[in-house]
Design an enzyme around this catalytic site. Structure first.
Site, mmCIF file in Angstrom:
data_model
loop_
_atom_site.group_PDB
_atom_site.id
_atom_site.type_symbol
_atom_site.label_atom_id
_atom_site.label_comp_id
_atom_site.label_asym_id
_atom_site.label_seq_id
_atom_site.Cartn_x
_atom_site.Cartn_y
_atom_site.Cartn_z
ATOM 1 N N GLU A 82 0.966 -1.161 0.049
ATOM 2 C CA GLU A 82 -0.034 -0.081 0.088
ATOM 3 C C GLU A 82 0.759 1.297 -0.115
ATOM 4 O O GLU A 82 0.412 2.288 0.356
ATOM 5 C CB GLU A 82 -0.965 0.020 1.081
ATOM 6 N N HIS A 101 -0.349 4.769 8.197
ATOM 7 C CA HIS A 101 -1.496 4.102 7.771
ATOM 8 C C HIS A 101 -1.716 3.041 8.676
ATOM 9 O O HIS A 101 -0.876 2.125 8.842
ATOM 10 C CB HIS A 101 -1.210 3.927 6.203
ATOM 11 N N HIS A 103 -4.656 0.098 10.584
ATOM 12 C CA HIS A 103 -5.767 -0.635 10.687
ATOM 13 C C HIS A 103 -6.450 -0.845 12.191
ATOM 14 O O HIS A 103 -7.104 -1.905 12.305
ATOM 15 C CB HIS A 103 -5.496 -2.460 10.078
ATOM 16 N N HIS A 171 -11.522 -0.971 6.465
ATOM 17 C CA HIS A 171 -9.930 -0.943 6.167
ATOM 18 C C HIS A 171 -9.121 -0.270 7.277
ATOM 19 O O HIS A 171 -8.577 -1.224 8.075
ATOM 20 C CB HIS A 171 -9.712 -0.291 4.847
HETATM 21 ZN ZN LIG Z 1 -4.278 -0.846 4.714
#
Ligand SMILES: [Zn+2]
Length: 241
Positions: A82, A101, A103, A171
């Site tokens: 990603e 980033h 989760h 996500h």
């Molecule tokens: Zn991700």
């Protein structure tokens, strides 16, 4: 031929990136997944991020320079899938110097319901600018939720707009800041705000959120003290070498 590596980054910057990986793992913002990056101090269109490895295990030798196209520069090791979300946000937001980033399970409900994440206390006051939700289906009806190419990265960056944080439906979240200490601070306190907002939602409402003006003022105040938790977190994770 791959582009040659540029002069090495400031070692302190790379060590801070290692510390950020470990801090975010310690705080549960990252686990085996998720990543943190910092804009290059030599080439502003490039950025530094670890190769594909669990954040808690990241060492300085794992960090790779990524080009504006989000491909590693002169490095054959495997990058994060990603990575494009980092490159495209750096391209669209010249003020952003670091990105996380995550989760984190605490934030997931705010990407899949009509409950909007809002600043419930001063530590997360930076959320006053709004927390939009990225709906990947608008760009890619057939998807696996992941930001796996530049087009999806561009659309995520557009949804983020001028905000500090964007939810990603089903996500996770992506948080931006003006440097590593600020982005770590913001990622940690976005997660805590999500937990507190969910808890408050079980009590008698309505919830009294910070006003926009309170958000603006508290954000300015927090900017002056962000080094304090940063030094504490860094000392904790780097004590073991
Ligand atoms: Zn991700």
């Amino acid at each position: 031929m791959p582009t040659r590596k540029t002069p090495p980054a400031n070692p302190d910057l790379l060590m801070d990136l290692v510390a950020a990986n470990r801090i975010l793992a310690m705080e549960g913002v990252l686990d085996g997944y998720g990543h943190v990056s910092v804009r290059s101090d030599k080439h502003p269109e490039r950025y530094y991020m670890s190769r594909s490895v669990a954040p808690q295990l990241v060492k300085v030798n794992d960090i790779m320079e990524h080009g504006a196209d989000s491909e590693p520069v002169g490095d054959e090791r495997r990058p994060y899938l990603e990575r494009f979300l980092h490159g495209e946000i750096y391209r669209q937001r010249p003020d952003v110097m670091a990105i996380v980033h995550s989760h984190s399970d605490a934030v997931i409900p705010f990407g899949v319901t009509r409950s909007v994440l809002k600043p419930i206390y001063h530590m997360a006051s930076f959320l006053y600018s709004g927390v939009p939700v990225f709906e990947i289906r608008k760009t890619r009806p057939d998807n696996d939720l992941l930001i796996r190419d530049a087009e999806l990265g561009r659309e995520l960056a557009k949804t983020l707009g001028k905000c500090s944080c964007v939810m990603m439906r089903g996500h996770g979240m992506t948080v931006v800041g003006d440097g590593i200490p600020e982005v770590v601070f913001r990622a940690v306190y976005t997660q805590t705000n999500a937990r507190l907002q969910t808890a408050a939602g079980h009590l008698k409402g309505p919830i009294e959120f910070l006003t926009e003006e309170e958000g603006r003022r508290a954000t300015a105040t927090n900017r002056g003290t962000v080094e304090r938790p940063w030094e504490l977190w860094k000392a904790k994770v780097m004590a073991s070498g």
